[in-house]
Design a protein around this motif. Structure first.
Motif, mmCIF file in Angstrom:
data_model
loop_
_atom_site.group_PDB
_atom_site.id
_atom_site.type_symbol
_atom_site.label_atom_id
_atom_site.label_comp_id
_atom_site.label_asym_id
_atom_site.label_seq_id
_atom_site.Cartn_x
_atom_site.Cartn_y
_atom_site.Cartn_z
ATOM 1 N N PHE A 126 0.787 -1.231 0.000
ATOM 2 C CA PHE A 126 0.000 0.000 0.000
ATOM 3 C C PHE A 126 0.817 1.278 0.000
ATOM 4 O O PHE A 126 0.259 2.363 -0.121
ATOM 5 N N TYR A 127 2.156 1.167 0.101
ATOM 6 C CA TYR A 127 2.965 2.377 0.026
ATOM 7 C C TYR A 127 4.084 2.255 -1.005
ATOM 8 O O TYR A 127 4.163 3.063 -1.924
ATOM 9 N N LEU A 128 4.939 1.253 -0.854
ATOM 10 C CA LEU A 128 6.119 1.178 -1.718
ATOM 11 C C LEU A 128 5.769 0.925 -3.179
ATOM 12 O O LEU A 128 6.273 1.626 -4.068
ATOM 13 N N ILE A 129 4.938 -0.062 -3.460
ATOM 14 C CA ILE A 129 4.605 -0.370 -4.857
ATOM 15 C C ILE A 129 3.852 0.775 -5.523
ATOM 16 O O ILE A 129 4.244 1.224 -6.607
ATOM 17 N N PRO A 130 2.784 1.300 -4.919
ATOM 18 C CA PRO A 130 2.069 2.394 -5.598
ATOM 19 C C PRO A 130 2.902 3.668 -5.783
ATOM 20 O O PRO A 130 2.721 4.382 -6.762
#
Length: 168
Positions: free
Chosen positions: A33-37
């Motif tokens: 929910f933070y690194l990939i997006p």
């Protein structure tokens, strides 16, 4: 009036599994929910969602999330064996040489990845892992070549992921 008998035990049967599962769950949530997006770019025109650079990290993130929840459940439901033969799990520590060879395999793979390329560094790391966990049949060492070559070709030729190749 009779009182119910309390075992005096805690609800968590193996706290280390719960702690490890919670840490991995936190990392999975951070990844998904933070690194990939925010850090894995996606081209504006995408013909196939499976060709997106986000596809593989997202799959890994969801698998990590599922397995971390399973690890937490295992810590709550399954106790570590305390020596009485009560049907729990029993852990045996391996020799320090095995641990050292496994760490060396990781260092070799990461350290030589750019210099030697994905295939050769993968072969060396896999050989070290096979030495750490003694493989007794000689033909199995051929898999130390087949697996890294196969995975490298899968990533470069099928998934179009650029991997470093031999620099010489």
């Amino acid at each position: 009036m009779t009182r119910s008998h309390s075992t005096g035990g805690t609800r968590v049967k193996d706290p280390w599994d719960v702690v490890a599962g919670a840490v991995l769950l936190g990392f999975a949530l951070l990844l998904l929910f933070y690194l990939i997006p925010h850090y894995v770019g996606e081209p504006a025109v995408m013909q196939n969602p499976m060709m997106s650079p986000r596809w593989l990290p997202t799959i890994v993130g969801w698998l990590l999330l599922v397995f971390s929840v399973l690890l937490i459940l295992q810590g709550v439901l399954v106790a570590d064996e305390d020596g009485d033969g009560g049907g729990g799990r029993r852990f045996e520590r391996g020799p320090w040489l095995r641990f050292a060879l496994m760490v060396l395999a990781l260092v070799v793979y990461v350290g030589l990845f750019e210099l030697l390329g994905a295939m050769l560094s993968g072969i060396f790391a896999t050989l070290l892992l096979f030495l750490a966990h003694p493989v007794r049949t000689w033909w199995a060492y051929g898999l130390a070549v087949v697996f890294p070559v196969g995975v490298s070709l899968l990533f470069t030729e099928v998934m179009n992921v650029p991997l470093p190749m031999m620099s010489f």
